[in-house]
Structure formats: structure tokens, C-alpha cells
Design an enzyme around this catalytic site. Structure first.
Site, PDB file in Angstrom:
ATOM      1  N   ILE A  60       0.837  -1.193   0.000  1.00 58.38           N
ATOM      2  CA  ILE A  60       0.000   0.000   0.000  1.00 58.38           C
ATOM      3  C   ILE A  60       0.871   1.243   0.000  1.00 58.38           C
ATOM      4  O   ILE A  60       1.849   1.333   0.750  1.00 58.38           O
ATOM      5  CB  ILE A  60      -0.906   0.034   1.258  1.00 58.38           C
ATOM      6  CG1 ILE A  60      -1.697  -1.259   1.386  1.00 58.38           C
ATOM      7  CG2 ILE A  60      -1.838   1.231   1.211  1.00 58.38           C
ATOM      8  CD1 ILE A  60      -2.167  -1.539   2.791  1.00 58.38           C
ATOM      9  N   CYS A  61       0.504   2.167  -0.877  1.00 52.81           N
ATOM     10  CA  CYS A  61       1.232   3.437  -0.911  1.00 52.81           C
ATOM     11  C   CYS A  61       0.378   4.479  -0.206  1.00 52.81           C
ATOM     12  O   CYS A  61      -0.478   5.099  -0.793  1.00 52.81           O
ATOM     13  CB  CYS A  61       1.483   3.811  -2.371  1.00 52.81           C
ATOM     14  SG  CYS A  61       2.098   5.471  -2.603  1.00 52.81           S
ATOM     15  N   LEU A  62       0.611   4.618   1.102  1.00 50.67           N
ATOM     16  CA  LEU A  62      -0.186   5.563   1.894  1.00 50.67           C
ATOM     17  C   LEU A  62       0.767   6.338   2.799  1.00 50.67           C
ATOM     18  O   LEU A  62       1.595   5.737   3.490  1.00 50.67           O
ATOM     19  CB  LEU A  62      -1.225   4.786   2.728  1.00 50.67           C
ATOM     20  CG  LEU A  62      -2.101   5.597   3.679  1.00 50.67           C
ATOM     21  CD1 LEU A  62      -3.035   6.498   2.892  1.00 50.67           C
ATOM     22  CD2 LEU A  62      -2.914   4.683   4.578  1.00 50.67           C
TER      23      LEU A  62
END
Ligand SMILES: [Zn+2]
Ligand SMILES: [Zn+2]
Ligand SMILES: [Zn+2]
Ligand SMILES: [Zn+2]
Ligand SMILES: [Zn+2]
Ligand SMILES: [Zn+2]
Ligand SMILES: [Zn+2]
Lengths: 152, 488
Positions: free
Chosen positions: A90-92
């Protein structure tokens, strides 16, 4: 010591009550936890699906962010999202070294991910997903994502 | 706070009493030992202070008092400029990986410049934290202590019987507890005589009480099967065959039999049903009696005070025995001062209570009422006198101030006069100087200054002495007169 105590406290609280759409699946040790999340509103991309999250905590949690990925198995898929790669990474910003703060916790991360899915309207993968999935050998927290898109 | 102090803190008195009782045999044991052993013991008596973040709270603490980093109630909290609160230690933890100039508030990310941005929290927060109720950290090993968090350190370090300390035996590296310390080393293996399991001596009691399956016995009276440790309580409180008396015995019932029969009997016995009420009443009576004693003492003190006051008011008549009222309240001299001295106030003679032929009052109340009436009259008399005196004093003050005002006017006039004179003297001096510099023109200017003096002399009689005669003198006193001038 610090991590285990804090995780113990979080666990007690989560065993008591959790926000709707979030369930604690497994927390047998203080290193890996499994949680399920569902998108509760009528977003057609995620309707009826349950996604499984795997949290990995380091000795320095909560000073260091936990590693959070979606897990793919027989009953769970990786949700479609322009910031979620096919391998579950996840790119958060929240989970990034600079975006993390020790006041966040497992529950708040789950809620953030829930709302990230809820507001999404694009059934697609990030740019370069195929290459990234094939060649990435880094752990999620070591990847330097570029947070180019703030509205999703 | 880091080392246990021998003086118990005042807010934990209850515990200190318990500990001195428990600690005494311990102390005596240590003293009877050879000195080298004693020294060795002392050095091993180190205890680990309780960890605040590991404490167990009696109830769920207010979420406003919980640190967002450690999720426990604050321990030595601080606040940042943004009014976000954290434990001091948690903040240090959170900032450890960051370089000095990148410190931010974990909640709102506001920049934190330095130590000045980290401030103490309000006192009320500290108090609320101090008053959180916690369980003893040794509750798992048996301590039932529950109290305010502020006391937990002292409890663990000084009073808790269950705090782990090192075994007193020289060759033993294991831990024992305060409670078992005086028993010496309990870390040897023994066998349970009932079930033949081998275990450490230290754990034997717990084993016998809770774990050992064979550790049962039967009551000699009723043949009930129970733990041997509980036998005594069984006989005293439960056993149906034990011979006891009816509850009504305190009211007079003579019935005495086995517990089962007594229970039967008590259902019908009127005295047994009365007994609890009776006991209640008795307890209440005792309570009241206990409460009365300090009250009586207080009344005594108040009476003394009253006597003193009366003495102070009527010192001349304090010992006057002519007053006829025989005092019913108290035979001693404190009550004798209730007498109202008839001579002290001339207008008070009209009351019947003041005549010396009057028989004693028939009732205490009457006596008190008369006293009250008299006092009231006296007070009103005093108040009128006071008003009178006040008026007189006011007049006196007004007169005095008028006189002062007049005097001040006079003084002002005199000062003005003197100023004029000085002025004249000054100009005369200046003139003198100019004449000594240039000898020819001295006389005419002196006459002009004499003209101004002529005007000033009409104002006061003090300027009478002729200025021209003193003209040569000011030479030496020049600086002096200068000073005078600045003063005025
Ligand atoms: Zn904290
Ligand atoms: Zn803040
Ligand atoms: Zn204790
Ligand atoms: Zn030992
Ligand atoms: Zn046994
Ligand atoms: Zn019995
Ligand atoms: Zn009876």
C-alpha cells in the site's frame, strides 16, 4: 517492552470494541496481526468483499510505523486502488516513515484504509504496477513512494 | 523518590501501620544474626521500583488522561505549545530517531523548538493522575492492595509484602518476597506429604491451599470433607454439629445446642429475631457515647472561654459573691461569672434580678432569660455610648483639623516671605559681585534691588533687618545660599 505493552493495551481495547467493518482475525503474538476490513457504503468496486490486512510490528512500534499489507489467499483478494499494488503493498503516507506518528494505532490505520477505499472511484492499479511487483525486493517501509496524488 | 525512605509518607498511614507489624519479627531476626551475614542481607535488600506504564488500573481511566503514545494514563506528563499532552518518556522515545531540529508534536506536527516549548502540565492534571486508583503490581502473587497511584511507589518499596527481593541465603540467587524474607531460604525441594509431589518450599503453602488434590480432611463432628486449612472456619461458621448458643443469648435466651438445632430454634425464638436490632441499638449507643465525649470537652472549653470573657468585661465584680443566683449549671467558678454585677452599670438597677433580696430563680431557663435580657440592655447602652463618643470624637477631629489648616496658612505665608527675602539676597549678591568686578557702577543697581525689597518687606515682619548693612557678608556663604535656593 514498550511495543508489547502498547500492543497489549491496543489488543484489550480492540477485543472490546471495534468500528463497524473492521474485525480482528488473529493476534496470537505481538509481531503479526491479521485484520479484516470491509467497505460499508455502496461502492460498487468493493461491494460484498472482505479484505485481509497483515500488520507486522517492529520492536520500536509505535515509534516506528507498522508494516501493513493486503493479503491474498483463497477467500481474500487485493482491493483495486490506484495506490495499492497487486502484491498487496500500500502506498499511503500514513504508513511511510515521514507520515507516521506514534499517536496512530492499528485501529486508526484500518479506519484510514477503509476511507481510502470508500472514496476511490477508479478500478485500477498504480502506474508501473507490473514492473514493481516483478522487481521489488524491498520491504514496504523501505520503499520511497512519491505521494503524487493526494486526492485519493 | 528512588530510594526507600524510612519515614512513611503521611497519606499512607494505614499501610505503614501494617508494615511495622509485619516488619518487626523480620528486624529482630536480622539483629540476632552474626554481623557479616547482616551486612550481606542488607546489601541484597534491593527492590525494583514499580513501572508506571505497567500498572493495572482499578477502573478504566478517563480517556483524557491517557497518553496517545503509550495508551496508558500519563506518567510525568508535559505539554507542548499546541497543548497536546504526552508522557515525558514517550516524547523522548518518539523523538529519539529524529534529529534535534526536526522535533514535532506527534499529534498535530507543530514544530517544537527546544526545551522551552515543553512545559509542565496544570496542577489539576497531576492531581487527577495521582488519584487514579491502581492495583499493586504484585497483585498476581497475592497482594490485594488497591489505592491512589501516587502511593504505589512507597507501597511497593516499603510496605508490600509481596515485592520480590533476593533470597537472604548467601548461596541462593533466587527471589523471595518480603513476607517470606524472615523465614530464610525457601528454595529447596520438599515433597507434599499428601500427594507426594515434589516442589519448592516457597510454593508449598499455595499448593496445599489451592492445588493439592489430597489435601482434604473430614470434619470430626459432621464428617464433611473439606480442605484441612479451612477446618477451623468450617467449625466456627458452618458445621451443623458444632454446639453453639442461640443468637438471642444477648437478650437472655438460654438455648444452646448443635448448629442445626439452633438454626431451627432461631426461626421461632423471639429473642433471636430481636438480637440483631438489639445489637444495632447497642452499637449505635456506643457510637453516640463516643461522640459525646469530645462534645462535652468542647462545651467545657467554651464555658471557660465565656468565663474569661465575662471576667474581662467585669473584672471588679468577678469575685463578687453577693449576687443571689445560685447557679444550677455548674458549681465551679466558671459558672459563677454568669452573675451580672449590679454596680457596673448605673441604669441597670431596675431589674428584679439585681436586687439582693430576691430568692434564687425557680428555673435555669428563667435565669438564663434574665441574663440574656440584661446582656441585651447592656449592649444597647454600650452602643448608645459608642455613638455619643463617636460624635464627640468627630467634633474634636474637625476642630483640630480646622486649627491645623489655619496654622498651615500661616506657615505658607511665612515661607513666601522668606522666599522673597532670599530672592532679594540673591540679587544683592549678584549685584555685589558685579560691583567688585567693575567698581564704578555698583551703587545704582544696588538701589534698584533695594526697591524690590521694599515691596517684600510689607508682607512679613521677618524681613526687617536692613539688607544694605549685610551686603559684604554673603561673599563667603555664596554656595550655602545657592543650596538653599535649590531646596526651595
Ligand atoms: Zn505515554
Ligand atoms: Zn500538538
Ligand atoms: Zn502490594
Ligand atoms: Zn533461596
Ligand atoms: Zn499435595
Ligand atoms: Zn463439621
Ligand atoms: Zn433463642
Amino acid at each position: 517492552m514498550f511495543a508489547s505493552r502498547r500492543l497489549g493495551k491496543e489488543l484489550t481495547k480492540m477485543q472490546g470494541q471495534l468500528p463497524p467493518g473492521i474485525t480482528l482475525v488473529e493476534a496470537d503474538n505481538l509481531e503479526n496481526w491479521l485484520l479484516d476490513i470491509q467497505v460499508l457504503d455502496a461502492n460498487p468496486i468493493y461491494a460484498g468483499e472482505t479484505y485481509r490486512l497483515k500488520f507486522t510490528f517492529s520492536q520500536n512500534y509505535p515509534i516506528e510505523a507498522p508494516e501493513v499489507v493486503f493479503v491474498k489467499d483463497d477467500t481474500h483478494s487485493i482491493p483495486w486502488h490506484p495506490h495499492i499494488y497487486t502484491n498487496g503493498i500500500i502506498c499511503l503516507d500514513l504508513l511511510d516513515r515521514s507520515g507516521w506518528s506514534p499517536v496512530h494505532n492499528v485501529e486508526s490505520v484500518c479506519v484510514s484504509l477503509q476511507s481510502m477505499l470508500t472514496s476511490n472511484t477508479r478500478k485500477e492499479r498504480p502506474e508501473g504496477d507490473e514492473n514493481f511487483v516483478r522487481y521489488n525486493t524491498q520491504r514496504p517501509r523501505d520503499i520511497n513512494f512519491v505521494f503524487h496524488d493526494n486526492k485519493v | 523518590m528512588s530510594s526507600p525512605s524510612p519515614i512513611p509518607p503521611p497519606n499512607d498511614r494505614r499501610n505503614s501501620r501494617a508494615s511495622t507489624n509485619g516488619g518487626l519479627p523480620n528486624e529482630a531476626d536480622a539483629l540476632s544474626e552474626p554481623s557479616e551475614l547482616r551486612v550481606r542481607r542488607k546489601s541484597k535488600c534491593l527492590k525494583v521500583p514499580p513501572e508506571m506504564s505497567a500498572l493495572e488500573y482499578a477502573s478504566r481511566p478517563d480517556s483524557n488522561l491517557v497518553c496517545l503514545i503509550c495508551h496508558a494514563p500519563f506518567d510525568r506528563p508535559v505539554q507542548l505549545l499546541c497543548e497536546h499532552y504526552f508522557c515525558r518518556e514517550c516524547l523522548e522515545h518518539a523523538w529519539a530517531p529524529q534529529s534535534n531540529n526536526r522535533k514535532t508534536c506527534p499529534t498535530c506536527r507543530r514544530h517544537v523548538e527546544g526545551e522551552n516549548d515543553i512545559r509542565p502540565v496544570p496542577k489539576i492534571i497531576e492531581t487527577m493522575l495521582d488519584e487514579l486508583v491502581v492495583k499493586c503490581p504484585n497483585s498476581r502473587t497475592g497482594c490485594t492492595w488497591v489505592d491512589h497511584r501516587v502511593n504505589v511507589h512507597d507501597h511497593v518499596m516499603l510496605y508490600c509484602e509481596y515485592t520480590p527481593i533476593e533470597c537472604p541465603a548467601a548461596d541462593c540467587r533466587l527471589h523471595t518476597t518480603q513476607k517470606d524474607f524472615h523465614k530464610g531460604c525457601l528454595h529447596y525441594t520438599v515433597g507434599c506429604e499428601d500427594c507426594h509431589t515434589s516442589l519448592m518450599k516457597r510454593d508449598l503453602e499455595e499448593h496445599q491451599r489451592y492445588l493439592c488434590l489430597n489435601r482434604t480432611t473430614s470434619c470430626a463432628l459432621c464428617e464433611a470433607v473439606l480442605l484441612r486449612l479451612d477446618l477451623k472456619t468450617h467449625i466456627n461458621n458452618v458445621c451443623p454439629k458444632h454446639v453453639i448458643s442461640c443468637q438471642g443469648t444477648i437478650v437472655g435466651c438460654k438455648f444452646r445446642s448443635e448448629r442445626a438445632d439452633v438454626t431451627q430454634h432461631e426461626m421461632a425464638c423471639a429473642m433471636a429475631t430481636m438480637a440483631p436490632h438489639f445489637r444495632d441499638q447497642q452499637a449505635r449507643l456506643e457510637r453516640h457515647e463516643a461522640r459525646m465525649e469530645p462534645l462535652a470537652r468542647k462545651v467545657g472549653i467554651l464555658e471557660d472561654g465565656l468565663a474569661n470573657i465575662t471576667n474581662m468585661l467585669y473584672p471588679a465584680n468577678a469575685n463578687d459573691a453577693s449576687f443571689p443566683v445560685a447557679d444550677h449549671l455548674d458549681p465551679n467558678d466558671a459558672a459563677a461569672d454568669f452573675r451580672l454585677p449590679p454596680a457596673s452599670f448605673p441604669h441597670g438597677a431596675h431589674g428584679s434580678d439585681n436586687s439582693s433580696n430576691e430568692p434564687p430563680f425557680d428555673s435555669q431557663v428563667h435565669h438564663l432569660l434574665t441574663l440574656h435580657e440584661n446582656l441585651r440592655e447592656e449592649v444597647s447602652r454600650i452602643s448608645t455610648t459608642l455613638t455619643e463618643v463617636e460624635g464627640r470624637t468627630n467634633m474634636m477631629i474637625i476642630n483640630e483639623s480646622q486649627r491645623n489648616k489655619d496654622e498651615m496658612l500661616h506657615t505658607n505665608a511665612a515661607i513666601n516671605n522668606m522666599r522673597m527675602q532670599l530672592h532679594w539676597l540673591m540679587s544683592a549678591t549678584i549685584h555685589q559681585r558685579t560691583t567688585s568686578a567693575s567698581t564704578s557702577t555698583s551703587r545704582p543697581s544696588a538701589s534698584t534691588s533695594a526697591g524690590t525689597t521694599g515691596r517684600s518687606t510689607t508682607q512679613g515682619p521677618s524681613s526687617r533687618p536692613g539688607p544694605s548693612g549685610t551686603l559684604p557678608a554673603p561673599y563667603r556663604r555664596l554656595s550655602d545660599s545657592n543650596r538653599q535656593d535649590t531646596k526651595l
